[in-house]
Design a protein around this motif. Sequence first.
Motif, PDB file in Angstrom:
ATOM      1  N   VAL A 133       0.829  -1.212   0.000  1.00 29.89           N
ATOM      2  CA  VAL A 133       0.000   0.000   0.000  1.00 29.89           C
ATOM      3  C   VAL A 133       0.862   1.259   0.000  1.00 29.89           C
ATOM      4  O   VAL A 133       0.432   2.298  -0.512  1.00 29.89           O
ATOM      5  CB  VAL A 133      -1.044   0.028   1.151  1.00 29.89           C
ATOM      6  CG1 VAL A 133      -2.037  -1.111   1.007  1.00 29.89           C
ATOM      7  CG2 VAL A 133      -0.408   0.056   2.517  1.00 29.89           C
ATOM      8  N   HIS A 134       2.071   1.177   0.545  1.00 30.67           N
ATOM      9  CA  HIS A 134       2.976   2.331   0.477  1.00 30.67           C
ATOM     10  C   HIS A 134       3.484   2.537  -0.952  1.00 30.67           C
ATOM     11  O   HIS A 134       3.640   3.676  -1.399  1.00 30.67           O
ATOM     12  CB  HIS A 134       4.130   2.186   1.474  1.00 30.67           C
ATOM     13  CG  HIS A 134       3.738   2.551   2.859  1.00 30.67           C
ATOM     14  ND1 HIS A 134       3.056   1.683   3.680  1.00 30.67           N
ATOM     15  CD2 HIS A 134       3.904   3.707   3.566  1.00 30.67           C
ATOM     16  CE1 HIS A 134       2.823   2.286   4.831  1.00 30.67           C
ATOM     17  NE2 HIS A 134       3.316   3.513   4.785  1.00 30.67           N
ATOM     18  N   CYS A 135       3.733   1.443  -1.675  1.00 28.27           N
ATOM     19  CA  CYS A 135       4.099   1.555  -3.098  1.00 28.27           C
ATOM     20  C   CYS A 135       2.945   2.180  -3.876  1.00 28.27           C
ATOM     21  O   CYS A 135       3.147   3.072  -4.713  1.00 28.27           O
ATOM     22  CB  CYS A 135       4.434   0.190  -3.681  1.00 28.27           C
ATOM     23  SG  CYS A 135       6.003  -0.475  -3.126  1.00 28.27           S
ATOM     24  N   MET A 136       1.728   1.704  -3.604  1.00 26.02           N
ATOM     25  CA  MET A 136       0.537   2.249  -4.260  1.00 26.02           C
ATOM     26  C   MET A 136       0.385   3.727  -3.922  1.00 26.02           C
ATOM     27  O   MET A 136       0.107   4.554  -4.803  1.00 26.02           O
ATOM     28  CB  MET A 136      -0.699   1.475  -3.798  1.00 26.02           C
ATOM     29  CG  MET A 136      -2.006   1.970  -4.396  1.00 26.02           C
ATOM     30  SD  MET A 136      -3.441   1.083  -3.757  1.00 26.02           S
ATOM     31  CE  MET A 136      -3.612   1.835  -2.141  1.00 26.02           C
ATOM     32  N   TRP A 137       0.589   4.076  -2.660  1.00 23.16           N
ATOM     33  CA  TRP A 137       0.497   5.480  -2.244  1.00 23.16           C
ATOM     34  C   TRP A 137       1.504   6.319  -3.007  1.00 23.16           C
ATOM     35  O   TRP A 137       1.168   7.386  -3.523  1.00 23.16           O
ATOM     36  CB  TRP A 137       0.733   5.598  -0.731  1.00 23.16           C
ATOM     37  CG  TRP A 137       0.856   7.009  -0.285  1.00 23.16           C
ATOM     38  CD1 TRP A 137      -0.156   7.852   0.074  1.00 23.16           C
ATOM     39  CD2 TRP A 137       2.069   7.780  -0.169  1.00 23.16           C
ATOM     40  NE1 TRP A 137       0.344   9.090   0.384  1.00 23.16           N
ATOM     41  CE2 TRP A 137       1.716   9.076   0.238  1.00 23.16           C
ATOM     42  CE3 TRP A 137       3.404   7.487  -0.396  1.00 23.16           C
ATOM     43  CZ2 TRP A 137       2.665  10.069   0.448  1.00 23.16           C
ATOM     44  CZ3 TRP A 137       4.351   8.489  -0.196  1.00 23.16           C
ATOM     45  CH2 TRP A 137       3.971   9.767   0.218  1.00 23.16           C
ATOM     46  N   GLY A 138       2.750   5.839  -3.082  1.00 19.01           N
ATOM     47  CA  GLY A 138       3.776   6.596  -3.772  1.00 19.01           C
ATOM     48  C   GLY A 138       3.480   6.793  -5.245  1.00 19.01           C
ATOM     49  O   GLY A 138       3.636   7.894  -5.792  1.00 19.01           O
ATOM     50  N   ALA A 139       3.029   5.721  -5.912  1.00 23.28           N
ATOM     51  CA  ALA A 139       2.685   5.824  -7.331  1.00 23.28           C
ATOM     52  C   ALA A 139       1.515   6.777  -7.539  1.00 23.28           C
ATOM     53  O   ALA A 139       1.520   7.584  -8.476  1.00 23.28           O
ATOM     54  CB  ALA A 139       2.358   4.438  -7.889  1.00 23.28           C
ATOM     55  N   SER A 140       0.537   6.721  -6.641  1.00 24.70           N
ATOM     56  CA  SER A 140      -0.609   7.645  -6.733  1.00 24.70           C
ATOM     57  C   SER A 140      -0.199   9.072  -6.459  1.00 24.70           C
ATOM     58  O   SER A 140      -0.670   9.995  -7.126  1.00 24.70           O
ATOM     59  CB  SER A 140      -1.709   7.212  -5.743  1.00 24.70           C
ATOM     60  OG  SER A 140      -2.187   5.926  -6.051  1.00 24.70           O
TER      61      SER A 140
END
Length: 143
Positions: A133-140
């Motif tokens: 979810v941190h990867c997803m947050w960063g990409a978003s």
Amino acid sequence: MNRYLAGALGGLLATVPMTIATEKGHRKLPREEQYPLPPREVTEDITDRLPVHKPRSDTSMTLLILGAHFLYGAAAGSLWGAVTDKSSRPAVGGAAFGTAVWAASYLGWIPAAKVLRPATQHPVRRNLPMLAVHCMWGASTAG
């Protein structure tokens, strides 16, 4: 728009899907690994240390936790605004940045402040979704 403000706004908005995904993933964990999520643990620990009155109701505490989580997302997003250039692949750089935020938090300042044990002392089944979810947050945020 100022790049710091743009990063903060991106981080704030990216915290919405991150929070939803985190809650859904948390419910899928085995019962013994469903202890409180880090935003709750961190907020409760910090409020316990401060010379202020802790919220009395569950609703007030939940609002405080969500507020702190979204502010942290915005603050971390403003760092993205500070370190990024106009990359041709912002999602990849953003995902790497999200990983760095996870590492700096769960392997860095949070255990150093004795708020939580480092991620290395938590079950892998809890760590992998948090990292995702941190990867997803960063990409978003980068988007």
